[in-house]
Scaffold this active site. Structure first.
Site, PDB file in Angstrom:
ATOM      1  N   ASP A   1      -1.551   4.103  -2.343  1.00 37.47           N
ATOM      2  CA  ASP A   1      -2.014   4.348  -0.986  1.00 37.47           C
ATOM      3  C   ASP A   1      -2.263   5.851  -0.881  1.00 37.47           C
ATOM      4  O   ASP A   1      -1.787   6.626  -1.727  1.00 37.47           O
ATOM      5  CB  ASP A   1      -0.946   3.897   0.012  1.00 37.47           C
ATOM      6  CG  ASP A   1      -1.270   4.310   1.430  1.00 37.47           C
ATOM      7  OD1 ASP A   1      -2.341   3.937   1.930  1.00 37.47           O
ATOM      8  OD2 ASP A   1      -0.450   5.031   2.034  1.00 37.47           O
TER       9      ASP A   1
ATOM     10  N   ASP B   1      -3.062   8.040   2.637  1.00 42.59           N
ATOM     11  CA  ASP B   1      -2.574   8.733   3.826  1.00 42.59           C
ATOM     12  C   ASP B   1      -1.109   8.375   4.067  1.00 42.59           C
ATOM     13  O   ASP B   1      -0.764   7.209   4.260  1.00 42.59           O
ATOM     14  CB  ASP B   1      -3.419   8.364   5.040  1.00 42.59           C
ATOM     15  CG  ASP B   1      -3.534   9.503   6.037  1.00 42.59           C
ATOM     16  OD1 ASP B   1      -3.149  10.626   5.696  1.00 42.59           O
ATOM     17  OD2 ASP B   1      -4.004   9.267   7.161  1.00 42.59           O
TER      18      ASP B   1
ATOM     19  N   THR C   1      -6.994   2.678   0.065  1.00 46.19           N
ATOM     20  CA  THR C   1      -6.730   3.328   1.335  1.00 46.19           C
ATOM     21  C   THR C   1      -7.359   2.593   2.516  1.00 46.19           C
ATOM     22  O   THR C   1      -8.401   1.949   2.376  1.00 46.19           O
ATOM     23  CB  THR C   1      -7.246   4.781   1.311  1.00 46.19           C
ATOM     24  OG1 THR C   1      -7.050   5.401   2.585  1.00 46.19           O
ATOM     25  CG2 THR C   1      -8.731   4.833   0.963  1.00 46.19           C
ATOM     26  N   SER C   2      -6.730   2.722   3.669  1.00 40.53           N
ATOM     27  CA  SER C   2      -7.283   2.181   4.908  1.00 40.53           C
ATOM     28  C   SER C   2      -8.277   3.137   5.551  1.00 40.53           C
ATOM     29  O   SER C   2      -8.883   2.818   6.564  1.00 40.53           O
ATOM     30  CB  SER C   2      -6.154   1.870   5.895  1.00 40.53           C
ATOM     31  OG  SER C   2      -5.301   0.868   5.375  1.00 40.53           O
TER      32      SER C   2
ATOM     33  N   LYS D   1      -5.110  -3.983   5.113  1.00 37.29           N
ATOM     34  CA  LYS D   1      -3.681  -4.225   4.955  1.00 37.29           C
ATOM     35  C   LYS D   1      -3.093  -4.719   6.280  1.00 37.29           C
ATOM     36  O   LYS D   1      -3.505  -4.243   7.331  1.00 37.29           O
ATOM     37  CB  LYS D   1      -2.974  -2.931   4.530  1.00 37.29           C
ATOM     38  CG  LYS D   1      -3.514  -2.325   3.238  1.00 37.29           C
ATOM     39  CD  LYS D   1      -2.918  -0.932   3.007  1.00 37.29           C
ATOM     40  CE  LYS D   1      -3.559  -0.264   1.806  1.00 37.29           C
ATOM     41  NZ  LYS D   1      -3.054   1.102   1.581  1.00 37.29           N
TER      42      LYS D   1
ATOM     43  N   ASP E   1       3.762   3.817   1.780  1.00 38.48           N
ATOM     44  CA  ASP E   1       4.683   4.448   2.729  1.00 38.48           C
ATOM     45  C   ASP E   1       4.840   3.668   4.019  1.00 38.48           C
ATOM     46  O   ASP E   1       5.618   4.071   4.883  1.00 38.48           O
ATOM     47  CB  ASP E   1       4.180   5.856   3.078  1.00 38.48           C
ATOM     48  CG  ASP E   1       2.930   5.802   3.959  1.00 38.48           C
ATOM     49  OD1 ASP E   1       2.959   6.376   5.063  1.00 38.48           O
ATOM     50  OD2 ASP E   1       1.948   5.168   3.561  1.00 38.48           O
TER      51      ASP E   1
END
Length: 212
Positions: free
Chosen positions: A11, A13, A103-104, A135, A160
């Site tokens: 991931d 951020d 990543t989102s 996600k 995280d």
């Protein structure tokens, strides 16, 4: 302790890059424009695609434009962006172990934040635009594993946030959580929990975890 794997799926951020001040300021400005409680919006926004979180609050016909507005507010800011402890060193010393980002964020956000933070970007990257569902859906991690030519069950996902942990588990990967944005009490879905990536060293066949 050694966690064997064929690849590592990161991931970004909150795991490699901290952009919390920027995200929170933009979200509060945006929420005021749309009459939304900013604290409620932010309470479950981390680790999820912006469009998915916006859809929790607004009618479907408003989601596209509202998402674009929030993305625009974030795009003009770089304040507070920094690499999280251990992130740059780990990525610069993978010792031949394949890795990818999942990543989102969208591509523009990823490019800006990694450049400002000085975080090196691998060849394989899966962003918000690359999957139909964000996600906690596992689509992003499954796509990254396919791109690397490895079985998801042979991957370690580093996350995280609870949504990301759930995505990694649903993909069949081993999940390593870092407590950079959430207390360990809400990260219990992970297989292992550490404080920072400074406790992680890469080897050609897996990750070595030092005492945390």
């Amino acid at each position: 302790m050694i966690l064997p794997c064929a690849a590592v799926l990161f991931d970004v951020d909150g795991t490699l890059v901290d952009s919390t001040p920027l995200v929170e300021r933009a979200a509060r400005e945006w929420a005021a424009e749309y009459g939304i409680d900013p604290d409620e919006f932010l309470s479950d926004a981390h680790g999820r695609r912006t469009v998915d979180r916006v859809a929790d609050f607004l009618p479907p016909k408003e989601v596209h434009d509202a998402t674009a507005r929030l993305d625009a507010l974030e795009a003009v800011r770089t304040d507070g962006i920094t690499a999280l402890p251990g992130a740059v060193d780990l990525l610069a010393n993978m010792n031949g172990l394949p890795c990818a980002f999942v990543t989102s964020m969208d591509r523009a956000q990823l490019k800006l934040r990694t450049e400002v933070a000085g975080v090196p970007v691998p060849q394989v990257v899966v962003t918000a635009e690359d999957v139909p569902t964000g996600k906690p859906d596992p689509s992003g991690y499954l796509k990254a594993a396919r791109s690397l030519g490895v079985d998801p069950s042979d991957c370690i996902v580093i996350e995280d946030a609870p949504a990301g942990i759930a995505a990694g588990r649903a993909a069949g990967a081993t999940v390593l959580a870092v407590t950079t944005s959430h207390d360990s009490a809400v990260l219990t879905g992970a297989d292992r929990i550490i404080h920072y990536l400074t406790h992680v060293t890469s080897t050609p066949t897996g990750l070595l975890l030092a005492d945390d």
